[in-house]
Design a protein around this motif. Sequence first.
Motif, PDB file in Angstrom:
ATOM      1  N   GLN A 124       0.821  -1.206   0.000  1.00  0.00           N
ATOM      2  CA  GLN A 124       0.000   0.000   0.000  1.00  0.00           C
ATOM      3  C   GLN A 124       0.859   1.261   0.000  1.00  0.00           C
ATOM      4  N   GLN A 128       0.897   4.172  -2.787  1.00  0.00           N
ATOM      5  CA  GLN A 128       0.477   5.463  -2.237  1.00  0.00           C
ATOM      6  C   GLN A 128       1.488   6.550  -2.579  1.00  0.00           C
ATOM      7  N   LEU A 134      -3.827   8.847  -0.905  1.00  0.00           N
ATOM      8  CA  LEU A 134      -4.184   7.655  -0.148  1.00  0.00           C
ATOM      9  C   LEU A 134      -4.889   6.643  -1.038  1.00  0.00           C
ATOM     10  N   ILE A 135      -4.671   5.378  -0.745  1.00  0.00           N
ATOM     11  CA  ILE A 135      -5.362   4.307  -1.465  1.00  0.00           C
ATOM     12  C   ILE A 135      -6.729   4.112  -0.808  1.00  0.00           C
TER      13      ILE A 135
END
Length: 302
Positions: A124, A128, A134-135
């Motif tokens: 992530q 990112q 943000l994911i």
Amino acid sequence: MMDFTLFNPIRQLEAIISNIQPKGKFFLPNFDVEKIPTYQLFFEISSKSFCFWVKDSVTTQIIWVEEYSLSWLDTDSSVVDNISFIYSSHEFLKSIKWHSIHVQCDSQSFVQVPLPYFRKEFLQKYLQLAKGQLISNSEQILSQIDEAFGLVHVFSVETELLNWFSQTYPLVEIQYIPVCQIILEVAKAESRLDPAIYVYVKEDAINVVVTNNGKLQLCNRFPTRSTNDALFYILATLSELSISPEKAVVKLFGELGADGQLLATLSEYVTNVELGDFQTVRVWEDGQIPKNYIGMKDCITA
């Protein structure tokens, strides 16, 4: 004069039905729904386009191709909504007996991580940092190892799309691949020693891969609206990597258009510009297998 189509649900539905016709279609007469368990189903999907092709795993022939533009649809509609329109007019696509399914995703949501530094728990964070945001919960992060280039492709697919494919094909193995990985496979197969730029042109973006002495220097995707946008990003890439336009080889793939404007304009600035093997110049009209989709590279037969 006012267009009353906007206020007439029946006219609206007629417009939708007429627009979900494929802009390109190819098939061989030996396609047989009874043989679907021996057929592989491939997709290439972006926010603006949708294509599928069927490959016979026994003969290795491509026996069916259809290409759709999604540009006419409501911009608020999801990719799944748009694909569902297309599926509503198809029967064999809905079969759950396919040998295998491969989904090639073309989006901005990807990054390559050098294999020695890759940690699965940081998936992530990698994405990112690459996206600069943000994911969200609406996307799921996947990864693919590329041993030859010593890297890992980290990319995301809309959760809605993943769920839709899983529900549509509950008994079939589905593999997801970022389009950039396909382009890297082409670059890898050529193993050029001189600086080489591989450009895959789509309706709303170009995917660019740069290699030098067989090593990867850049892999990126640039949103575009015109030929001039594509030209700018290609030349900016050369400049950023300090590659001489006289020494570089630029290889073009994809939706170049029958007028060849990008090829002609780019040739004014770069000495060596080549056409790749996967183009869309009148292949539909000639009744040939369409070579728009670089993902077909392993499927094209002599």
